[in-house]
Scaffold this motif. Sequence first.
Motif, short mmCIF file in Angstrom:
data_model
loop_
_atom_site.label_atom_id
_atom_site.label_comp_id
_atom_site.label_asym_id
_atom_site.label_seq_id
_atom_site.Cartn_x
_atom_site.Cartn_y
_atom_site.Cartn_z
N LYS A 1 4.06 12.77 1.49
CA LYS A 1 4.18 12.10 2.79
C LYS A 1 3.84 10.62 2.66
O LYS A 1 2.91 10.24 1.96
N VAL A 2 4.61 9.81 3.35
CA VAL A 2 4.40 8.36 3.37
C VAL A 2 4.19 7.93 4.82
O VAL A 2 5.02 8.23 5.68
N SER A 3 3.09 7.24 5.08
CA SER A 3 2.82 6.74 6.43
C SER A 3 3.43 5.35 6.58
O SER A 3 2.93 4.38 6.02
N TYR A 4 4.53 5.30 7.31
CA TYR A 4 5.25 4.04 7.43
C TYR A 4 4.66 3.10 8.49
O TYR A 4 5.03 1.93 8.55
N LYS A 5 3.73 3.59 9.29
CA LYS A 5 3.19 2.76 10.37
C LYS A 5 2.49 1.51 9.83
O LYS A 5 2.55 0.45 10.43
N PHE B 1 9.76 9.81 -4.80
CA PHE B 1 11.01 9.90 -5.54
C PHE B 1 11.03 11.16 -6.43
O PHE B 1 12.08 11.77 -6.62
N ASP B 2 9.87 11.53 -6.93
CA ASP B 2 9.78 12.71 -7.79
C ASP B 2 9.46 13.98 -7.00
O ASP B 2 9.78 15.08 -7.44
N ASN B 3 8.83 13.79 -5.86
CA ASN B 3 8.43 14.95 -5.06
C ASN B 3 8.68 14.65 -3.58
O ASN B 3 7.87 13.98 -2.94
N PRO B 4 9.77 15.16 -3.02
CA PRO B 4 10.12 14.88 -1.62
C PRO B 4 9.08 15.33 -0.61
O PRO B 4 9.10 14.91 0.54
N ASP C 1 0.81 -1.21 0.00
CA ASP C 1 0.00 0.00 0.00
C ASP C 1 0.85 1.26 0.00
O ASP C 1 0.35 2.34 -0.33
N ASN C 2 2.10 1.15 0.39
CA ASN C 2 2.99 2.31 0.39
C ASN C 2 3.78 2.46 -0.91
O ASN C 2 4.36 3.52 -1.16
N GLU C 3 3.80 1.42 -1.73
CA GLU C 3 4.61 1.47 -2.95
C GLU C 3 4.22 2.62 -3.88
O GLU C 3 5.12 3.33 -4.40
N PRO C 4 2.93 2.89 -4.14
CA PRO C 4 2.58 4.03 -5.00
C PRO C 4 3.06 5.36 -4.43
O PRO C 4 3.57 6.22 -5.16
N ALA C 5 2.90 5.54 -3.10
CA ALA C 5 3.32 6.80 -2.48
C ALA C 5 4.84 6.96 -2.53
O ALA C 5 5.35 8.07 -2.73
N LEU C 6 5.57 5.86 -2.37
CA LEU C 6 7.03 5.93 -2.44
C LEU C 6 7.49 6.33 -3.84
O LEU C 6 8.46 7.09 -3.99
N LYS C 7 6.80 5.82 -4.86
CA LYS C 7 7.15 6.21 -6.23
C LYS C 7 6.95 7.71 -6.43
O LYS C 7 7.76 8.40 -7.06
N GLN C 8 5.86 8.23 -5.87
CA GLN C 8 5.60 9.67 -5.98
C GLN C 8 6.64 10.48 -5.22
O GLN C 8 7.07 11.54 -5.66
#
Length: 387
Positions: free
Chosen positions: A123-127, A117-120, A108-115
């Motif tokens: 936010k990614v919720s790692y919990k 990479f292009d835009n620091p 579920d975090n993979e799409p946000a992580l890809k984004q």
Amino acid sequence: MRPVKPVGIACSASLSSLGKNIKQALTTDQMMLTSRDDLLIDQSVLVGAYQGEVFSGQLAPAVAYIDSRNFRLALTALEQMNLAEHTAHVSKTRLAIVMGTSTSGIADNEPALKQRFDNPNVKVSYKKQEMGCLARGLQTYLGWQGIAYTISTACSSSGKAFAAGQRLINAGLADAVLVGGVDTLCQLTLNGFNSLESLSKTQCTPCGTHRDGINIGESASLFLLTKEQAPVMLMGCGESMDAWHISAPHPEGAGAQSAMQRALDSAQLQASSIDYLNLHGTATPQNDAMEIKAVRQVFGSNGVNISSTKHKTGHCLGAAGALEAYICHQILLEQTWLPLHQTGEIDCELLDQSYVKDAVLKQPIHYAMSNSFAFGGSNVSLIFGTS
């Protein structure tokens, strides 16, 4: 290995590529794997994907922060268990949870992580991908107040959850323990194994002459262990850590042999008592070769019925041990079938074993063993028996 007191399996539920009729899936040549083109770059891959509905209800704020397919798959399995019937009389402080996983909510975090990479600023919720969130989330969802933790030892994770649950009950630290494992398909896992050149290009063939690697799968398999007698009991568990290599098993199967023998010792059984052995059986050249060596060391010429079920389910990583425990649970309950081994040509060096080629059970079985061997040499063997 010190003998342990058996614990009962009060109820269970399992979700996987096998669907609702696992007997049919495991006793016929029906293909249970599906092709996906969204997991690897520029290529399709066969996986053991769960095809059913997933819990879609709104989550309470207390658990919404860990919302993921992984957690919802666990809730889907939980809905199929009548936990209240077996736990209503038990204090919430005596209800424990031990889960196994390796991917948690990474998918579920993979799409946000890809984004990101292009835009620091994304936010990614790692919990939701923390390993501990599975057991903690289930505890909050159920309102239980006993011990709760998650084990993540790669492919032995949920097998070790059984061992931990049995210890908690025998030590008097819990009256009932929800154990099992949940792992869902994600790009990280598939690409990782692909980089190791460990993925099969076709349906995997455990112990096969031309075996070329694994298929990956997903599953949620849950069990309630209690002190009470049940039709099927968890008799004993054996664990070992050979630490031979970060990813390769001990070539002589030393850790695997130790885990199986320790399981027999803890259950106070002889190898000749085991009627069926569910192999770890990944279909990688090294794993299958070492496991059969270990089987020879423990069982000798006993001719125990063996099969791997991963050509039907894929390798479900942290949930593999629990899924294969569920298979053993069902064959002991039903007493009419055994899971077929893959029907292809068997490696001539591994041909001396009694692979299950006829699914019809000729006589009742009393004890079944299931193996799970993980990266780093983290091994576990479980023994289930009829009461």
